[in-house]
Design an enzyme around this catalytic site. Structure first.
Site, PDB file in Angstrom:
ATOM      1  N   LYS A  99    -145.314 -38.746  79.554  1.00 11.81           N
ATOM      2  CA  LYS A  99    -146.075 -38.082  78.496  1.00 11.81           C
ATOM      3  C   LYS A  99    -145.796 -36.583  78.529  1.00 11.81           C
ATOM      4  O   LYS A  99    -145.310 -36.021  79.514  1.00 11.81           O
ATOM      5  CB  LYS A  99    -147.576 -38.324  78.653  1.00 11.81           C
ATOM      6  CG  LYS A  99    -148.206 -37.774  79.936  1.00 11.81           C
ATOM      7  CD  LYS A  99    -148.559 -36.290  79.882  1.00 11.81           C
ATOM      8  CE  LYS A  99    -149.036 -35.771  81.240  1.00 11.81           C
ATOM      9  NZ  LYS A  99    -149.076 -34.300  81.315  1.00 11.81           N
TER      10      LYS A  99
ATOM     11  N   PRO B 194    -139.412 -38.210  87.088  1.00 15.18           N
ATOM     12  CA  PRO B 194    -139.444 -37.363  88.289  1.00 15.18           C
ATOM     13  C   PRO B 194    -140.858 -37.180  88.818  1.00 15.18           C
ATOM     14  O   PRO B 194    -141.842 -37.247  88.070  1.00 15.18           O
ATOM     15  CB  PRO B 194    -138.836 -36.032  87.811  1.00 15.18           C
ATOM     16  CG  PRO B 194    -138.910 -36.071  86.322  1.00 15.18           C
ATOM     17  CD  PRO B 194    -138.847 -37.493  85.922  1.00 15.18           C
TER      18      PRO B 194
ATOM     19  N   GLY C  37    -145.248 -33.064  85.822  1.00 13.76           N
ATOM     20  CA  GLY C  37    -146.035 -32.773  84.626  1.00 13.76           C
ATOM     21  C   GLY C  37    -145.850 -33.812  83.540  1.00 13.76           C
ATOM     22  O   GLY C  37    -146.381 -33.678  82.449  1.00 13.76           O
ATOM     23  N   LEU C  38    -145.110 -34.884  83.858  1.00 13.06           N
ATOM     24  CA  LEU C  38    -144.818 -35.931  82.869  1.00 13.06           C
ATOM     25  C   LEU C  38    -145.684 -37.179  83.070  1.00 13.06           C
ATOM     26  O   LEU C  38    -145.527 -38.169  82.355  1.00 13.06           O
ATOM     27  CB  LEU C  38    -143.327 -36.301  82.933  1.00 13.06           C
ATOM     28  CG  LEU C  38    -142.381 -35.169  82.521  1.00 13.06           C
ATOM     29  CD1 LEU C  38    -140.927 -35.525  82.861  1.00 13.06           C
ATOM     30  CD2 LEU C  38    -142.500 -34.858  81.035  1.00 13.06           C
TER      31      LEU C  38
ATOM     32  N   GLY D 226    -146.058 -39.476  85.548  1.00 12.42           N
ATOM     33  CA  GLY D 226    -145.503 -40.718  86.063  1.00 12.42           C
ATOM     34  C   GLY D 226    -146.469 -41.550  86.887  1.00 12.42           C
ATOM     35  O   GLY D 226    -146.602 -42.750  86.675  1.00 12.42           O
TER      36      GLY D 226
ATOM     37  N   SER E 225    -149.782 -41.470  86.981  1.00 13.88           N
ATOM     38  CA  SER E 225    -150.890 -41.941  86.139  1.00 13.88           C
ATOM     39  C   SER E 225    -150.438 -43.094  85.253  1.00 13.88           C
ATOM     40  O   SER E 225    -151.157 -44.083  85.063  1.00 13.88           O
ATOM     41  CB  SER E 225    -151.420 -40.796  85.272  1.00 13.88           C
ATOM     42  OG  SER E 225    -151.980 -39.776  86.066  1.00 13.88           O
ATOM     43  N   SER E 226    -149.240 -42.965  84.719  1.00 14.00           N
ATOM     44  CA  SER E 226    -148.682 -44.012  83.867  1.00 14.00           C
ATOM     45  C   SER E 226    -148.473 -45.300  84.651  1.00 14.00           C
ATOM     46  O   SER E 226    -148.779 -46.404  84.168  1.00 14.00           O
ATOM     47  CB  SER E 226    -147.347 -43.542  83.273  1.00 14.00           C
ATOM     48  OG  SER E 226    -146.768 -44.553  82.479  1.00 14.00           O
TER      49      SER E 226
ATOM     50  N   ASP F 246    -155.775 -38.433  83.757  1.00 17.72           N
ATOM     51  CA  ASP F 246    -154.710 -38.747  82.794  1.00 17.72           C
ATOM     52  C   ASP F 246    -154.512 -40.256  82.607  1.00 17.72           C
ATOM     53  O   ASP F 246    -153.897 -40.685  81.638  1.00 17.72           O
ATOM     54  CB  ASP F 246    -153.362 -38.156  83.248  1.00 17.72           C
ATOM     55  CG  ASP F 246    -153.288 -36.654  83.037  1.00 17.72           C
ATOM     56  OD1 ASP F 246    -154.255 -36.074  82.516  1.00 17.72           O
ATOM     57  OD2 ASP F 246    -152.261 -36.061  83.409  1.00 17.72           O
TER      58      ASP F 246
END
Length: 261
Positions: free
Chosen positions: A12, A103, A107-108, A110, A112-113, A145
């Site tokens: 995200k 990575p 901040g993307l 990962g 949480s996803s 998140d």
């Protein structure tokens, strides 16, 4: 043959991130717009087993030259498995493999996803028939998140980011500059560096962004993206910081070009 399921776990970016205030709990109240990056994702395979719960991570060798060792008990996806079993008194066992492309500490989103993907995957594999609201309530216990990834798409996040209001789906073709951080407590450190006097200055932009998403005006969407963490982190012109960083999204050059008169 054991029952199994494979599920994609997307990254995200935050199209906006307003840090509103610090609460007595020490947490920060925020307002953010999450956007799911389906072009960048991990793959999670879940198999039902008879023995015990296990989780392993397989790192993409092209992206992770020196992959870290992550203890199973510390992995947010493993905590998601245990939380689901505890809440619904499930006696079954699962073997989870995460094929990692997003990575770490980037901040993307990962981790949480991955946690949200495990909740969704197990819900389907074990035919629990839990709705998104029920899964999001569980997800909120894992991290602020995580609930967004139950819904995906584009959504407004308030309070700590865990209260989710889905928005109209949009398709933004953004070029992502992926970066990892060596600091596993990157987000906490980023908040500590903030001067709240410099934050929450772009609330009008957030309203314009919400209106642009509703109308599907991509140019206005991209023109109004912003992030309060950019008050403490240097970001090259024409780029936008994702979450607490350090990954960036490139803003199309036509937005920063001077208008012709």
């Amino acid at each position: 043959m054991p029952k199994s399921i494979k599920i994609k776990s997307s990254a995200k970016i935050n199209l906006c991130l307003d840090i509103l205030k610090r609460l007595p709990s020490g947490w920060h109240e925020i307002q953010t717009i999450f956007y799911e990056l389906k072009s960048l994702h991990d793959l999670i395979e879940i198999k039902e087993t008879q023995a015990k719960d296990e989780l392993s991570t397989v790192f993409n060798p092209q992206k992770f030259k020196n992959p870290p060792t992550i203890q199973q008990k510390d992995n947010l996806a493993y905590k998601a498995l245990k939380l689901l079993k505890k809440n619904y008194k499930i006696k079954k066992f699962a073997n989870i493999t995460i094929y990692k492309n997003i990575p770490l500490s980037s901040g993307l989103g990962g981790a949480s996803s991955n946690a949200a993907a495990v909740l969704k995957g197990l819900n389907k594999l074990w035919k629990l028939k839990l709705g998104k609201k029920e899964l999001a309530a569980l997800a909120a216990k894992l991290g602020s998140d995580v609930p967004f990834f139950i819904y995906g798409g584009c959504a407004l996040g308030t309070h700590y980011g865990e209260i989710i209001q889905p928005l109209k789906k949009i398709n933004l073709k953004l070029k992502i500059i992926e970066k990892s951080s060596n600091n596993p407590k990157k987000t906490k450190s980023a908040y500590q560096k903030l001067n709240l006097k410099n934050c929450a200055k772009n609330l009008e932009k957030t309203q314009k962004l919400l209106a642009a998403i509703k109308s599907g005006n991509k140019k206005e969407i991209l023109k109004n993206i912003h992030n309060d963490f950019e008050t403490t982190q240097k970001v090259p012109k024409g780029f936008h910081l994702s979450g607490a960083g350090p990954s960036l999204s490139k803003i199309p050059s036509f937005l920063s070009a001077p208008s012709s008169k």
